[in-house]
Structures are given as C-alpha cells and as structure tokens.
Design a protein around this motif. Structure first.
Motif, mmCIF file in Angstrom:
data_model
loop_
_atom_site.group_PDB
_atom_site.id
_atom_site.type_symbol
_atom_site.label_atom_id
_atom_site.label_comp_id
_atom_site.label_asym_id
_atom_site.label_seq_id
_atom_site.Cartn_x
_atom_site.Cartn_y
_atom_site.Cartn_z
ATOM 1 N N HIS A 175 -0.317 8.516 -0.591
ATOM 2 C CA HIS A 175 -0.849 7.215 -0.981
ATOM 3 C C HIS A 175 -1.930 6.814 0.028
ATOM 4 O O HIS A 175 -1.682 5.976 0.903
ATOM 5 N N PRO B 121 0.814 -1.223 0.000
ATOM 6 C CA PRO B 121 0.000 0.000 0.000
ATOM 7 C C PRO B 121 0.841 1.264 0.000
ATOM 8 O O PRO B 121 0.386 2.318 -0.442
ATOM 9 N N LEU C 223 -4.618 5.079 2.146
ATOM 10 C CA LEU C 223 -4.954 3.662 2.295
ATOM 11 C C LEU C 223 -6.453 3.473 2.175
ATOM 12 O O LEU C 223 -7.243 4.294 2.651
ATOM 13 N N GLY C 224 -6.858 2.392 1.548
ATOM 14 C CA GLY C 224 -8.300 2.141 1.390
ATOM 15 C C GLY C 224 -8.887 2.929 0.264
ATOM 16 O O GLY C 224 -10.064 3.137 0.181
#
Length: 392
Positions: free
Chosen positions: A389, A318, A391-392
């Motif tokens: 970036h 991730p 997450l999810g």
C-alpha cells in the motif's frame, strides 16, 4: 483532534481502579519462589469482583447484559490491571466474547454471551500457533464433514468440522470453559472453532501442562480428529483477523500498564535511596535513564491508542489496521523490556530481591515481550504492508 476519553471510558477506568487498586503485587505468586506452577487456577476472587463491576462485559452488547463499549475502554481497563499484575484472563475473555458477538451465529451468541458477561463462563484463545512463532491459524487444519449425502441415514447427525493440529501456550486453558481455536481450511481461508468444556470429555482433545515465565499454567492443545458441530464453528472470513488484532492491541495495553507501574516504583525508590548524602534521583545519569524510559512509555501509549482507535472506529487509513497494530507491537515489545531492565539497574540489588516485587514485574514483562514477538518481525510486517500500500 480530540485526545480525551469519553465519560463511559473514564467510568470504566474508575471501576477498574476500584477493583484492582487493593491488589498487592507482593501477594502475586512468584515464579522465583515456586517450583512448577505458581497456582492451579487464576484469581477467582478477583474475577468475581471484576464481574460485579461489569468489567467482564465491557465489549458485550446491552442485549446480552453488557456495556457495549469499545476496544479503547478495554485497553484502559487492561492498563490498570497490569499495574498490579492481576491474575485473570480479562484480555482473552473479552476478545473472545467480542468476536463471538460480531461473527458468531445467533445460537452461539445466546449460548455464550449472557453467561460470559456475568463471568459464569470463562473464555480463552489459542493464539500462539504450533511453536509460538508461526501464524496461529496455520497450526490447525479444519475439514468439513457433511451429514447429508447419498449414504447418509436419518440419524447421521448435523454437519461437523474435524480439527487436527497443535496449539502451544494457550493461556488460562485449565480454568476456562471455552477455547477459541483458529484453523485453516486448506483453501486459504481461516475459521474459528469454539471448543466446549469440560475438555477432558472431548474425544481427540488433549491438554498438556506448560509453565509460562510468570509461573502460570498454560496448555499445549493437541487436536486429533476433534469434531466441532456447525454452530460452534465461526466461518466469517474476518473473525480471526479481528480477534488477532484485538489480542495484540490488548497485550500492548498490558505492557503499557506494567511499564507505568514499574517506572513509578523506580521513581519512588530513587527519590528515597541516598548515596553520598543525596537521593539518587538527583544524579544526572539516573535522571537521564528514567527520562528515556518515560519517553518509551509515551510512545507506547500513543501507538496503542492509535491501534485501539482504528479497531474501535473502523476508520480507514493509508494502511490497513494491521499496520497500526504492528507499530504498537514494535514499541510495546522493545519498550517494556527497556523499562524493566532500567528499573533493575537503578534498583541495584533490590531488583533481584525476592522480598521486593520488582522481580515479579520482570517475569511478567518477559512473558509479554515473548507474547508480542520481536520488534524486528513487526517492522518487517510493516514494511510488507507499506510495499503493498504505497503512501502518496
């Protein structure tokens, strides 16, 4: 999910234990007992033993005389070396060779890797920047001088790069044969220059002695119009980030090994030292402090292997690999400090006794903490990565 190490990695550990096991921390030069540098050079005898055990060629490919292993194997060996405060440039040498192999040209690989694998050529890296707190690749500028041109004569020579700037605290520089120096082109790109020794003969290059908290000699590197021929300049855009991540992760491995050595020393002492007729290890306050430090070490270990696995496997995640490295550095920087401080506290006066090895570990731990940088800075870097970036 399999957390076991491979047979090759376990064999590297066994080889490291055979080499580093006989090293006595009591015999490591103490900065508290020495005025100036503790020694002129690193431990050449131990370096030769490491070379004979193939520990210097772990990450070098078989085509150049190496074992072709990965960052996990290197970190396992570094952990063993730190338990006894081994005075050799194993991390810098291995990381530099890895990047030369991955990103250097054929001529550079052939010049460096076979001799580096045998320990005949010692490599180090200028990775601290100008002040120790700024990005290393911004401390030196690199501009290209092209020989070919309307005014170029037949003897004008090959293309070259010209380097200007300052790098501080270059480890083991006075004993090295090559120094890898990151630089920036002014166009947002980073390059790596491979400076060949003897460094006193390189025009425009000056090494000034600096002393680390361990008492070891380091060097301030001043570059004033230093010319580097094309084959000795690595232009791969990923080279510096590869090298930086491996150095950082390897330093976390050194912090883990040192912490494990210190906690064992503390456990042995607390089991023998008696107060009121009982070993102090049986006192709740002592046991709780030791347990907290054990938890620190397990967190340092878990985050280290995560970062080393990302580097070794190239697996996606991730976050970029820099995120895993930042987490490992956060735990290592704070953890190694807490482990040594608790050890000093539980040892009482023995912790400061120069006839006892703990003060040497304290000096080395402080050096590693400073090399890693403050945990808050790594947390901020991790936050920036999370913002970039989500997450999810």
């Amino acid at each position: 999910m399999d957390f076991t190490f491979s047979e090759e990695q376990q064999a590297a550990v066994e080889a490291a234990q055979a080499v580093f096991g006989p090293v006595a921390p009591d015999g490591v030069p103490s900065p508290s007992l020495t005025s100036g540098a503790v020694a002129e050079d690193f431990d050449r005898a131990l370096w030769a033993k490491a070379a004979d055990a193939d520990l210097l060629s772990l990450l070098i490919g078989p085509e150049h005389g190496g074992a072709g292993l990965d960052a996990i194997a290197l970190c396992l060996v570094l952990r063993e070396s730190a338990k006894v405060l081994a005075r050799i440039p194993l991390l810098e040498h291995s990381a530099a060779a890895t990047v030369v192999q991955a990103c250097g040209g054929a001529e550079l690989r052939q010049e460096i890797l076979p001799r580096a694998a045998r320990g005949e050529l010692v490599l180090t890296v200028a990775s601290a920047g100008h002040t120790g707190h700024d990005p290393a690749e911004l401390a030196v500028t690199a501009r290209k001088e092209t020989a070919a041109g309307p005014d170029a004569g037949p003897d004008s020579g090959p293309d070259a790069w010209v380097l200007d700037g300052v790098q501080t605290a270059v480890p083991w520089a006075f004993g090295a044969d090559r120094i890898l120096v990151p630089a920036h082109t002014g166009e947002g790109e980073s390059v790596l220059a491979v400076l060949p020794g003897p460094f006193a003969d390189v025009p425009g290059l000056t090494l000034a002695e600096q002393i680390s908290t361990t008492g070891e000699r380091q060097a301030e590197l001043r570059l004033d119009g230093v010319r580097v021929e094309g084959p000795h300049l690595i232009e791969d855009a990923t080279a510096w980030s590869r090298l930086h991540d491996l150095l950082a992760t390897g330093t976390c491995a050194l912090a883990l090994g040192l912490g494990e050595g210190v906690l064992k020393m503390t456990s042995d002492y607390a089991g023998k030292r008696e107060q009121f007729g009982y070993p102090i290890a049986t006192f709740q306050a002592v046991a709780v402090q030791a347990a907290d430090r054990y938890i620190d070490l397990r967190a340092m270990e878990a985050t280290l292997w995560q970062a080393a696995w990302r580097i070794s496997s190239g697996a996606s995640g991730p976050l970029p690999v820099a995120g895993d490295v930042a987490v490992a550095k956060t735990w290592a920087s704070d953890g190694v400090r807490r482990v040594v401080q608790t050890a000093q506290h539980l040892h009482g006066g023995f912790g400061a006794d120069t006839d006892y090895p703990l003060h040497r570990y304290h000096a080395w731990a402080k050096h590693l903490e400073l090399s890693l940088g403050p945990a808050a800075a790594h947390e901020e870097a991790l936050g920036d990565l999370l913002a970039a970036h989500p997450l999810g």
